[in-house]
Design a protein around this motif. Structure first.
Motif, mmCIF file in Angstrom:
data_model
loop_
_atom_site.group_PDB
_atom_site.id
_atom_site.type_symbol
_atom_site.label_atom_id
_atom_site.label_comp_id
_atom_site.label_asym_id
_atom_site.label_seq_id
_atom_site.Cartn_x
_atom_site.Cartn_y
_atom_site.Cartn_z
ATOM 1 N N THR A 9 0.822 -1.204 0.000
ATOM 2 C CA THR A 9 0.000 0.000 0.000
ATOM 3 C C THR A 9 0.861 1.262 0.000
ATOM 4 O OG1 THR A 9 -1.730 -1.160 1.241
ATOM 5 C CG2 THR A 9 -1.809 1.249 1.257
ATOM 6 N N LYS A 29 0.901 0.144 -9.049
ATOM 7 C CA LYS A 29 0.434 0.691 -7.773
ATOM 8 C C LYS A 29 -0.813 -0.069 -7.312
ATOM 9 C CE LYS A 29 -0.651 5.196 -5.639
ATOM 10 N NZ LYS A 29 -1.928 4.848 -4.962
ATOM 11 N N LYS A 30 -1.001 -0.102 -6.019
ATOM 12 C CA LYS A 30 -2.232 -0.684 -5.481
ATOM 13 C C LYS A 30 -3.388 0.270 -5.738
ATOM 14 C CE LYS A 30 -4.290 -2.615 -1.287
ATOM 15 N NZ LYS A 30 -4.153 -2.811 0.174
ATOM 16 N N ALA A 31 -4.540 -0.293 -6.135
ATOM 17 C CA ALA A 31 -5.753 0.491 -6.342
ATOM 18 C C ALA A 31 -6.931 -0.368 -5.919
ATOM 19 C CB ALA A 31 -5.895 0.913 -7.805
ATOM 20 N N GLU A 32 -7.768 0.138 -5.031
ATOM 21 C CA GLU A 32 -8.865 -0.651 -4.487
ATOM 22 C C GLU A 32 -10.194 -0.362 -5.163
ATOM 23 O OE1 GLU A 32 -8.552 0.110 -0.261
ATOM 24 O OE2 GLU A 32 -7.298 -1.671 -0.023
ATOM 25 N N SER A 33 -10.177 0.468 -6.190
ATOM 26 C CA SER A 33 -11.404 0.767 -6.933
ATOM 27 C C SER A 33 -11.050 1.212 -8.342
ATOM 28 C CB SER A 33 -12.216 1.866 -6.228
ATOM 29 O OG SER A 33 -11.530 3.105 -6.297
ATOM 30 N N ASP A 35 -12.078 3.918 -9.663
ATOM 31 C CA ASP A 35 -11.768 5.347 -9.566
ATOM 32 C C ASP A 35 -10.299 5.572 -9.197
ATOM 33 O OD1 ASP A 35 -14.317 6.070 -10.252
ATOM 34 O OD2 ASP A 35 -14.987 6.453 -8.187
ATOM 35 N N GLU A 36 -9.776 4.762 -8.268
ATOM 36 C CA GLU A 36 -8.365 4.895 -7.894
ATOM 37 C C GLU A 36 -7.458 4.538 -9.059
ATOM 38 O OE1 GLU A 36 -7.032 3.010 -4.339
ATOM 39 O OE2 GLU A 36 -8.732 3.721 -3.146
ATOM 40 N N ALA A 39 -7.554 7.375 -11.542
ATOM 41 C CA ALA A 39 -6.820 8.545 -11.043
ATOM 42 C C ALA A 39 -5.315 8.349 -11.210
ATOM 43 C CB ALA A 39 -7.166 8.788 -9.574
ATOM 44 N N PHE A 40 -4.848 7.121 -11.009
ATOM 45 C CA PHE A 40 -3.416 6.873 -11.171
ATOM 46 C C PHE A 40 -3.012 6.987 -12.639
ATOM 47 C CE2 PHE A 40 0.215 3.843 -11.602
ATOM 48 C CZ PHE A 40 1.141 4.617 -10.918
ATOM 49 N N TYR A 58 -5.742 -3.002 -15.293
ATOM 50 C CA TYR A 58 -6.005 -3.131 -13.858
ATOM 51 C C TYR A 58 -6.915 -4.314 -13.583
ATOM 52 C CZ TYR A 58 -10.451 -0.523 -14.662
ATOM 53 O OH TYR A 58 -11.678 -0.098 -15.116
ATOM 54 N N ASN A 97 -6.479 -5.821 -7.188
ATOM 55 C CA ASN A 97 -6.431 -4.450 -6.676
ATOM 56 C C ASN A 97 -5.099 -3.784 -7.013
ATOM 57 O OD1 ASN A 97 -8.993 -4.811 -5.738
ATOM 58 N ND2 ASN A 97 -8.519 -4.572 -3.575
#
Length: 216
Positions: A9, A29-33, A35-36, A39-40, A58, A97
């Motif tokens: 994280t 990178k970690k992304a849990e949605s 939207d995340e 954004a990245f 992703y 994720n």
């Protein structure tokens, strides 16, 4: 929740290769949605605003055992030469994720479809090679205090069971927080009581989502 593999994280893991003067810069990178993840991708586009291609992939874990969300984009590269190979890389590692972006600066020489697949895959693998892989799991957090002389025995017991200790505290006594499968609470409780001759207050605090780094 079901346990899953992801990356540590809050960190960005990078890799870069050059193929016939084209630069391929990977960021993982970690992304849990979704939207995340989006954004990245946007942040990488802004960071490398003068690059022509920002290909991405992703995998977001489905909620409550639902189907995972998978997405890939070739961002102007020939279909199937960038996003899909990148998605295959992170999927093949069993990661969820996570979001992967590979930015390409064109070097003036066409690579062909096969060359592009190899280049984007190689850049993705470079980022993965530099990544800290972790397991996310829902575990029971427990705590207990004990005397300093017992620490080697306690640590040996926990190590033999593959249990992770989170940030021990040292004052008049040693304070441990441990993260264990809920169904094994009695095993740990009785084992630790035996080591400490019953002189311990072993407390179950509650369930937490815990991140455990994998060592290779």
């Amino acid at each position: 929740m079901n346990s899953y593999r992801t990356v540590q994280t809050g960190k960005i893991f990078s890799g870069e290769i050059t193929e016939k003067k084209s630069r391929f810069i990977a960021a993982l990178k970690k992304a849990e949605s979704v939207d995340e993840a989006s954004a990245f991708l946007l942040s990488e586009r802004k960071k490398y605003y003068d690059a022509k291609h920002h290909c991405s992939a992703y995998i977001i874990a489905g909620e409550n055992g639902g189907q995972d969300m998978m997405h890939s984009s070739d961002d102007g590269e020939p279909s199937g030469t960038a996003g899909k190979p990148m998605l295959d890389i992170i999927s093949g590692e069993g990661l969820k994720n996570v979001v992967l972006v590979v930015t390409r600066y064109f070097g003036g020489t066409l690579l062909g479809t096969g060359g592009l697949v190899r280049a984007y895959s190689a850049a993705a693998k470079e980022a993965l090679a530099n990544a800290a892989i972790v397991v996310m799991d829902e575990l029971l957090q427990c705590s207990f205090d004990f005397d300093y002389a017992s620490e080697p025995k306690i640590r040996r017991f926990l190590k033999d069971k593959g249990c992770e200790v989170g940030n021990p505290e040292y004052s008049e006594k040693v304070h441990f927080n441990i993260y264990i499968p809920e169904e094994e609470e009695d095993i740990y409780r009785s084992g630790i009581r035996d080591i400490l001759s019953g002189n311990v207050d072993f407390k179950a605090i509650g369930k937490v989502v815990h991140e455990k780094k994998l060592d290779f």
